[in-house]
Scaffold this motif. Structure first.
Motif, PDB file in Angstrom:
ATOM      1  N   LEU A 136       0.694  -1.050  -0.113  1.00 42.07           N
ATOM      2  CA  LEU A 136       0.096  -0.079   0.058  1.00 42.07           C
ATOM      3  C   LEU A 136       0.913   1.192  -0.085  1.00 42.07           C
ATOM      4  CD1 LEU A 136      -2.802   1.344   0.430  1.00 42.07           C
ATOM      5  CD2 LEU A 136      -2.263   1.215   2.776  1.00 42.07           C
ATOM      6  N   ARG A 137       1.852   1.321   0.731  1.00 37.59           N
ATOM      7  CA  ARG A 137       2.756   2.494   1.008  1.00 37.59           C
ATOM      8  C   ARG A 137       3.455   2.838  -0.371  1.00 37.59           C
ATOM      9  NH1 ARG A 137       4.130   4.933   5.625  1.00 37.59           N
ATOM     10  NH2 ARG A 137       2.908   4.096   7.382  1.00 37.59           N
ATOM     11  N   GLN A 138       3.796   1.671  -0.908  1.00 35.98           N
ATOM     12  CA  GLN A 138       4.375   1.936  -2.305  1.00 35.98           C
ATOM     13  C   GLN A 138       3.599   2.458  -3.356  1.00 35.98           C
ATOM     14  OE1 GLN A 138       6.515  -1.601  -3.912  1.00 35.98           O
ATOM     15  NE2 GLN A 138       7.220  -0.558  -5.547  1.00 35.98           N
ATOM     16  N   ARG A 139       2.312   1.980  -3.387  1.00 33.63           N
ATOM     17  CA  ARG A 139       1.411   2.318  -4.364  1.00 33.63           C
ATOM     18  C   ARG A 139       0.993   3.970  -4.036  1.00 33.63           C
ATOM     19  NH1 ARG A 139      -0.938   4.101  -8.140  1.00 33.63           N
ATOM     20  NH2 ARG A 139      -2.832   3.685  -9.153  1.00 33.63           N
ATOM     21  N   VAL A 140       0.833   4.221  -2.745  1.00 35.32           N
ATOM     22  CA  VAL A 140       0.098   5.544  -2.622  1.00 35.32           C
ATOM     23  C   VAL A 140       1.493   6.551  -2.649  1.00 35.32           C
ATOM     24  CG1 VAL A 140      -0.914   6.899  -0.522  1.00 35.32           C
ATOM     25  CG2 VAL A 140      -1.628   4.603  -0.943  1.00 35.32           C
ATOM     26  N   ALA A 141       2.439   6.076  -2.304  1.00 33.97           N
ATOM     27  CA  ALA A 141       3.660   7.242  -2.247  1.00 33.97           C
ATOM     28  C   ALA A 141       3.917   7.452  -3.779  1.00 33.97           C
ATOM     29  CB  ALA A 141       4.973   6.476  -1.489  1.00 33.97           C
ATOM     30  N   THR A 142       3.540   6.790  -4.744  1.00 28.98           N
ATOM     31  CA  THR A 142       4.218   7.202  -6.181  1.00 28.98           C
ATOM     32  C   THR A 142       2.824   7.469  -6.907  1.00 28.98           C
ATOM     33  OG1 THR A 142       4.123   4.449  -6.663  1.00 28.98           O
ATOM     34  CG2 THR A 142       6.066   5.465  -5.900  1.00 28.98           C
ATOM     35  N   ALA A 143       1.865   7.455  -6.359  1.00 30.24           N
ATOM     36  CA  ALA A 143       0.454   7.566  -7.088  1.00 30.24           C
ATOM     37  C   ALA A 143       0.343   8.928  -7.506  1.00 30.24           C
ATOM     38  CB  ALA A 143      -0.677   7.228  -6.010  1.00 30.24           C
ATOM     39  N   SER A 144      -0.359   9.375  -8.812  1.00 29.01           N
ATOM     40  CA  SER A 144      -0.525  10.720  -9.412  1.00 29.01           C
ATOM     41  C   SER A 144      -1.896  10.879  -8.621  1.00 29.01           C
ATOM     42  CB  SER A 144      -0.840  10.466 -10.688  1.00 29.01           C
ATOM     43  OG  SER A 144      -1.888   9.656 -11.037  1.00 29.01           O
ATOM     44  N   ALA A 145      -1.968  12.374  -8.959  1.00 31.28           N
ATOM     45  CA  ALA A 145      -3.006  13.163  -8.102  1.00 31.28           C
ATOM     46  C   ALA A 145      -4.700  12.420  -8.451  1.00 31.28           C
ATOM     47  CB  ALA A 145      -2.833  14.685  -8.483  1.00 31.28           C
ATOM     48  N   ASP A 146      -4.515  11.947  -9.622  1.00 24.57           N
ATOM     49  CA  ASP A 146      -6.023  11.468 -10.018  1.00 24.57           C
ATOM     50  C   ASP A 146      -6.087  10.205  -9.226  1.00 24.57           C
ATOM     51  OD1 ASP A 146      -4.354   9.746 -11.276  1.00 24.57           O
ATOM     52  OD2 ASP A 146      -5.031  10.039 -13.196  1.00 24.57           O
TER      53      ASP A 146
END
Length: 372
Positions: free
Chosen positions: A180-190
């Motif tokens: 989860l942390r990896q996905r959220v930390a690199t997620a774009s604004a959308d």
């Protein structure tokens, strides 16, 4: 009541058209022609009245002009009731209620603030917490900064992230905190905002209803079963009596003072049989058509409740089923699969009639030069 109705078909409201016609009503339809290839040639539609091709039920700045046009159509046809179908057209009708009701009655619908309260997954979670209703533990993530929220640390994995608006699109599953942390930390604004929610194994079940001023007038409980064969999955819908789910559905409607159609997703946790609320769809839902096999026609209910608040119908819950696809069941039955044969024996003649009708209608649409 047999009514002249104007159905607003934002995009191929063929199931709701069928339901309105089955109710005995004279159905006129308006919508964008290119988005209604089969509805526009459907014999159950007395007349299709095309809207301009650039018509949008999303662009709110165009709503006033669009409402005037639809109201003029309703007057010219001497329509009794205006019926929006898609969620976008429902929100349009709520926004422009006054203009539309100057021309004809509008089916009963909630105010926009109540619709938003239930449609927004985070606000619905807070609503459940406030009223002591069972809901999976959840946490709103508005940006990567929210990774440090204590509420998120308290969630148990696996969990899901869900866009706070919309249906199943965009849901992701995470097995560990690191994922989860990896996905959220690199997620774009959308990617944001999303609701992080604990996942648990269980059985999907739904409450369907039509309500007036916080009171459910018509309701059913809809169960989903899955059949898998040759890498094909078929979802099968049947209707059951379930007092606890019925009670939860009625409680949500009462405490929100909701009016209109709604579908509530629930899940029965396999480990302890606890029922938890997942989300609310404050609109006509994808399987509204399937409810016909249960003796309930929710579009007909909307039309009748417009003029008669005492109108009622009861769920039959007689074991009939609606299948998302029939061919995998047929193939399984031909190969001796007993489960497939059992499911086929429970299919409703209503579905078979509707699917044959739709195949013929698609052929007719192609013959008329309408793309499907």
């Amino acid at each position: 009541m047999v009514a002249r109705i104007l159905l607003i078909s934002d995009e191929e409201a063929v199931g709701l058209l069928w339901g309105a016609s089955t109710g005995g009503h004279d159905v006129y339809v308006t919508g964008v022609l290119s988005r209604n290839p089969t509805v526009s040639v459907n014999p159950k539609c007395k007349k299709f009245l095309p809207l301009p091709e650039d018509t949008s039920f999303v662009a709110t700045e165009s709503f006033p002009e669009l409402a005037i046009g639809i109201a003029d159509l309703a007057r010219s046809l001497s329509v009794d009731v205006i019926v929006p179908t898609s969620f976008e057209s429902v929100k349009f009708a709520i926004s422009e209620r006054q203009k539309l009701e100057e021309a004809a009655m509008l089916i009963p619908l909630a105010t926009m603030d109540i619709v938003n309260l239930l449609d927004d997954k985070h606000s619905f979670f807070k609503f459940c917490v406030e009223h002591g209703l069972p809901h999976p533990a959840s946490c709103l993530l508005s940006s990567s900064d929210d990774l440090n929220k204590q509420e998120l640390q308290d969630l148990r994995f696996p969990l899901l992230t869900k866009p706070i608006f919309g249906a199943a699109e965009g849901i992701e599953r995470f097995e560990t905190s690191d994922e989860l942390r990896q996905r959220v930390a690199t997620a774009s604004a959308d990617f944001f905002p999303v609701l992080a929610q604990e996942w648990f194994d269980g059985e999907d079940i739904d409450f369907n209803g039509y309500a007036l001023n916080g009171v459910v007038q018509v309701e059913s409980v809809m169960r989903t079963t899955f059949y898998r064969h040759d890498n094909k999955e078929v979802s099968l819908t049947d209707f059951v009596r379930h007092p606890e789910i019925s009670s939860l559905g009625n409680e949500i409607v009462r405490k929100s003072n909701y009016t209109g159609p709604l579908n509530i997703d629930l899940r029965i946790r396999r480990s302890d049989n606890k029922i938890l609320l997942i989300e609310v769809n404050p609109r006509f839902w994808g399987r509204s058509m399937a409810c016909l096999i249960d003796g309930l026609n929710f579009i007909d209910a909307a039309i009748n409740l417009t003029t008669n608040p005492e109108w009622r119908r009861e769920s039959r819950s007689d074991g009939r089923m609606w299948a998302s696809s029939i061919m995998p069941l047929l193939r399984g039955a031909l190969r001796g699969d007993r489960a497939a044969r059992q499911y086929l024996s429970r299919l409703s003649a209503t579905q078979i009639k509707f699917q044959i009708y739709m195949k013929c209608l698609r052929l007719w649409s192609r013959f008329k030069g309408r793309s499907t």
